[in-house]
Design an enzyme around this catalytic site. Structure first.
Site, PDB file in Angstrom:
ATOM      1  N   GLY A 115       0.473  -9.929  -3.426  1.00  0.00           N
ATOM      2  CA  GLY A 115       0.207  -9.847  -1.990  1.00  0.00           C
ATOM      3  C   GLY A 115       0.109  -8.429  -1.456  1.00  0.00           C
ATOM      4  O   GLY A 115      -0.377  -7.504  -2.121  1.00  0.00           O
ATOM      5  N   ASP A 159      10.951  -7.156  -7.210  1.00  0.00           N
ATOM      6  CA  ASP A 159      10.587  -8.474  -6.677  1.00  0.00           C
ATOM      7  C   ASP A 159      11.471  -9.528  -7.332  1.00  0.00           C
ATOM      8  O   ASP A 159      11.951  -9.329  -8.450  1.00  0.00           O
ATOM      9  CB  ASP A 159       9.111  -8.777  -6.972  1.00  0.00           C
ATOM     10  CG  ASP A 159       8.504  -9.783  -6.003  1.00  0.00           C
ATOM     11  OD1 ASP A 159       7.598  -9.405  -5.242  1.00  0.00           O
ATOM     12  OD2 ASP A 159       8.941 -10.967  -6.004  1.00  0.00           O
ATOM     13  N   TYR A 178      11.187 -15.885  11.889  1.00  0.00           N
ATOM     14  CA  TYR A 178      10.303 -14.800  11.423  1.00  0.00           C
ATOM     15  C   TYR A 178      10.099 -13.776  12.546  1.00  0.00           C
ATOM     16  O   TYR A 178      10.203 -12.568  12.316  1.00  0.00           O
ATOM     17  CB  TYR A 178       8.969 -15.403  10.982  1.00  0.00           C
ATOM     18  CG  TYR A 178       8.021 -14.415  10.323  1.00  0.00           C
ATOM     19  CD1 TYR A 178       8.240 -13.970   9.019  1.00  0.00           C
ATOM     20  CD2 TYR A 178       6.892 -13.943  10.989  1.00  0.00           C
ATOM     21  CE1 TYR A 178       7.372 -13.080   8.405  1.00  0.00           C
ATOM     22  CE2 TYR A 178       6.017 -13.051  10.384  1.00  0.00           C
ATOM     23  CZ  TYR A 178       6.262 -12.625   9.093  1.00  0.00           C
ATOM     24  OH  TYR A 178       5.396 -11.731   8.484  1.00  0.00           O
ATOM     25  N   ASP A 228      16.573  -9.007  -6.268  1.00  0.00           N
ATOM     26  CA  ASP A 228      16.633  -9.699  -4.984  1.00  0.00           C
ATOM     27  C   ASP A 228      17.106  -8.671  -3.951  1.00  0.00           C
ATOM     28  O   ASP A 228      18.210  -8.123  -4.078  1.00  0.00           O
ATOM     29  CB  ASP A 228      17.616 -10.866  -5.086  1.00  0.00           C
ATOM     30  CG  ASP A 228      17.661 -11.705  -3.810  1.00  0.00           C
ATOM     31  OD1 ASP A 228      17.397 -11.159  -2.717  1.00  0.00           O
ATOM     32  OD2 ASP A 228      17.968 -12.907  -3.920  1.00  0.00           O
ATOM     33  N   VAL A 229      16.287  -8.425  -2.925  1.00  0.00           N
ATOM     34  CA  VAL A 229      16.617  -7.354  -1.973  1.00  0.00           C
ATOM     35  C   VAL A 229      17.821  -7.687  -1.088  1.00  0.00           C
ATOM     36  O   VAL A 229      18.279  -6.839  -0.321  1.00  0.00           O
ATOM     37  CB  VAL A 229      15.412  -6.989  -1.073  1.00  0.00           C
ATOM     38  CG1 VAL A 229      14.270  -6.398  -1.886  1.00  0.00           C
ATOM     39  CG2 VAL A 229      14.954  -8.172  -0.230  1.00  0.00           C
TER      40      VAL A 229
HETATM   41  N1  LIG Z   1       0.166 -12.034   5.142  1.00  0.00           N
HETATM   42  C1  LIG Z   1       0.279 -11.772   6.408  1.00  0.00           C
HETATM   43  O1  LIG Z   1      -0.524 -12.250   7.237  1.00  0.00           O
HETATM   44  C2  LIG Z   1       1.365 -10.874   6.906  1.00  0.00           C
HETATM   45  C3  LIG Z   1       1.266 -10.411   8.209  1.00  0.00           C
HETATM   46  C4  LIG Z   1       2.268  -9.567   8.697  1.00  0.00           C
HETATM   47  C5  LIG Z   1       3.310  -9.198   7.889  1.00  0.00           C
HETATM   48  N2  LIG Z   1       3.367  -9.676   6.619  1.00  0.00           N
HETATM   49  C6  LIG Z   1       4.499  -9.238   5.799  1.00  0.00           C
HETATM   50  O2  LIG Z   1       4.026  -8.627   4.639  1.00  0.00           O
HETATM   51  C7  LIG Z   1       5.012  -8.716   3.614  1.00  0.00           C
HETATM   52  C8  LIG Z   1       4.347  -9.226   2.343  1.00  0.00           C
HETATM   53  O3  LIG Z   1       3.906 -10.560   2.598  1.00  0.00           O
HETATM   54  P1  LIG Z   1       2.675 -11.227   1.832  1.00  0.00           P
HETATM   55  O4  LIG Z   1       1.769 -11.752   2.857  1.00  0.00           O
HETATM   56  O5  LIG Z   1       2.159 -10.323   0.790  1.00  0.00           O
HETATM   57  O6  LIG Z   1       3.416 -12.493   1.185  1.00  0.00           O
HETATM   58  P2  LIG Z   1       3.689 -12.882  -0.338  1.00  0.00           P
HETATM   59  O7  LIG Z   1       4.504 -14.111  -0.252  1.00  0.00           O
HETATM   60  O8  LIG Z   1       2.434 -12.886  -1.109  1.00  0.00           O
HETATM   61  O9  LIG Z   1       4.574 -11.650  -0.886  1.00  0.00           O
HETATM   62  C9  LIG Z   1       5.917 -11.510  -0.567  1.00  0.00           C
HETATM   63  C10 LIG Z   1       6.634 -10.989  -1.806  1.00  0.00           C
HETATM   64  O10 LIG Z   1       8.007 -10.789  -1.474  1.00  0.00           O
HETATM   65  C11 LIG Z   1       8.770 -11.267  -2.564  1.00  0.00           C
HETATM   66  N3  LIG Z   1      10.127 -11.617  -2.123  1.00  0.00           N
HETATM   67  C12 LIG Z   1      10.504 -12.650  -1.331  1.00  0.00           C
HETATM   68  N4  LIG Z   1      11.843 -12.667  -1.190  1.00  0.00           N
HETATM   69  C13 LIG Z   1      12.321 -11.629  -1.909  1.00  0.00           C
HETATM   70  C14 LIG Z   1      13.619 -11.133  -2.163  1.00  0.00           C
HETATM   71  N5  LIG Z   1      14.709 -11.734  -1.657  1.00  0.00           N
HETATM   72  N6  LIG Z   1      13.747 -10.036  -2.938  1.00  0.00           N
HETATM   73  C15 LIG Z   1      12.659  -9.435  -3.487  1.00  0.00           C
HETATM   74  N7  LIG Z   1      11.404  -9.871  -3.294  1.00  0.00           N
HETATM   75  C16 LIG Z   1      11.236 -10.951  -2.516  1.00  0.00           C
HETATM   76  C17 LIG Z   1       7.993 -12.485  -3.055  1.00  0.00           C
HETATM   77  O11 LIG Z   1       8.390 -12.887  -4.345  1.00  0.00           O
HETATM   78  C18 LIG Z   1       6.569 -11.980  -2.973  1.00  0.00           C
HETATM   79  O12 LIG Z   1       6.176 -11.341  -4.154  1.00  0.00           O
HETATM   80  C19 LIG Z   1       6.106  -9.641   4.170  1.00  0.00           C
HETATM   81  O13 LIG Z   1       7.167  -8.871   4.661  1.00  0.00           O
HETATM   82  C20 LIG Z   1       5.405 -10.335   5.315  1.00  0.00           C
HETATM   83  O14 LIG Z   1       6.306 -10.766   6.299  1.00  0.00           O
HETATM   84  C21 LIG Z   1       2.430 -10.500   6.098  1.00  0.00           C
END
Ligand SMILES: NC(=O)c1ccc[n+]([C@@H]2O[C@H](COP(=O)([O-])OP(=O)(O)OC[C@H]3O[C@@H](n4cnc5c(N)ncnc54)[C@H](O)[C@@H]3O)[C@@H](O)[C@H]2O)c1
Length: 254
Positions: free
Chosen positions: A18, A38, A158, A63-64
């Site tokens: 992502g 991750d 969220y 895990d963060v």
């Molecule tokens: N996609 C969107 O539209 C969007 C918009 C605004 C903000 N965001 C933010 O962008 C960031 C990335 O999201 P994304 O869209 O790529 O989603 P995604 O689900 O593809 O990626 C999120 C990643 O975070 C990891 N993760 C989750 N919990 C974790 C933990 N406890 N410890 C370590 N890693 C962990 C997951 O395994 C995954 O690889 C997030 O913070 C999300 O809130 C996304």
């Protein structure tokens, strides 16, 4: 102006896929040595894929929300790649549920990962910078959802978590300015990733509905964030700190 990034060391949480993986790639292509953290086991494969940019990389299952795991991971990054000067906090989750039905457990899970996890990772990075005697740049991944309410999905936890991320960003920027650590955030609108696909694939009309609300006329791609993240990590933005920069195709402007 971005040449200073070459040879620096970055930690990117949520980097297995992502937005995190995409932003890590943008940094690696500018010569940054990157450690991906991750919970997904395939984080090691993601790190190997990044190495195609010709830089050393590392993938760690972390895990963060675990202080111990973060302390161990930052020690390993310093040992294997060198002391990190860049942190991108992209680990995050979301839950779509009506608030009248929501549970304390689901609320806490989102706050724990998005807000507490971001804070704890900033803390681990700040300690590493202090101990190594250098400054750094943090980019927290907030969301436009820190300031506008998403529709039609209900995601109160969220929203609250991302509003908290913006305030952690400001507070740490002020507290750590004397240490030479800048703290900013990017606040994306809708971007195609596994997080958003879980909703659009279950409800194909949703993507059309979102698109209709975006002046740019399209949902963002992860690469749309590259330029902003690279800027915030580089000394080209050396006087910029404590800000959450919205990047949403104009969604929140109307
Ligand atoms: N996609 C969107 O539209 C969007 C918009 C605004 C903000 N965001 C933010 O962008 C960031 C990335 O999201 P994304 O869209 O790529 O989603 P995604 O689900 O593809 O990626 C999120 C990643 O975070 C990891 N993760 C989750 N919990 C974790 C933990 N406890 N410890 C370590 N890693 C962990 C997951 O395994 C995954 O690889 C997030 O913070 C999300 O809130 C996304």
């Amino acid at each position: 102006m971005l040449e200073d990034l070459n040879g620096q060391v970055a930690v990117v949480t949520g980097g297995a896929r992502g937005l995190g993986f995409s932003m890590a790639g943008a940094l690696a292509r500018l010569g940054v040595h990157v450690a991906l953290l991750d919970v997904l086991a395939d984080v090691t494969d993601s790190a190997k894929a990044l190495a195609a940019a010709g830089v050393p990389t590392l993938g760690l299952s972390v895990d963060v929300t675990s202080e111990d795991a973060l302390a161990t991971a930052f020690a390993e990054v310093s040992r294997e790649l060198g002391s990190p000067t860049i942190l991108v906090n992209a680990a995050g989750i979301t839950i779509w549920e009506d608030s009248l039905e929501g549970t304390k457990a689901s609320w806490s899970k989102v706050i724990e990962v998005n807000l507490t996890g971001t804070y704890l990772t900033c803390q681990a990075f700040g300690r590493a910078c202090r101990d190594a005697g250098h400054g750094g740049a943090i980019v927290n991944v907030s969301s436009m959802s820190s300031t506008v309410v998403n529709i039609p999905q209900h995601q109160v936890s969220y929203h609250a978590s991302k509003a908290g991320v913006d305030m952690v960003t400001k507070a740490l920027a002020v507290e750590w300015a004397p240490l030479g650590i800048r703290v900013n955030a990017v606040a994306p609108g809708y971007i195609l990733s596994d997080m958003t696909r879980q909703f659009t694939e279950a409800n194909p009309e949703l993507a059309e509905q979102w698109r209709g609300l975006i002046p740019a006329g399209r949902i963002g791609e992860p690469a749309d964030l590259d330029g902003l993240v690279v800027l915030l990590c580089s000394s080209a933005s050396s006087y910029l700190t404590g800000q959450s920069v919205v990047i949403d195709g104009g969604y929140s402007a109307i």
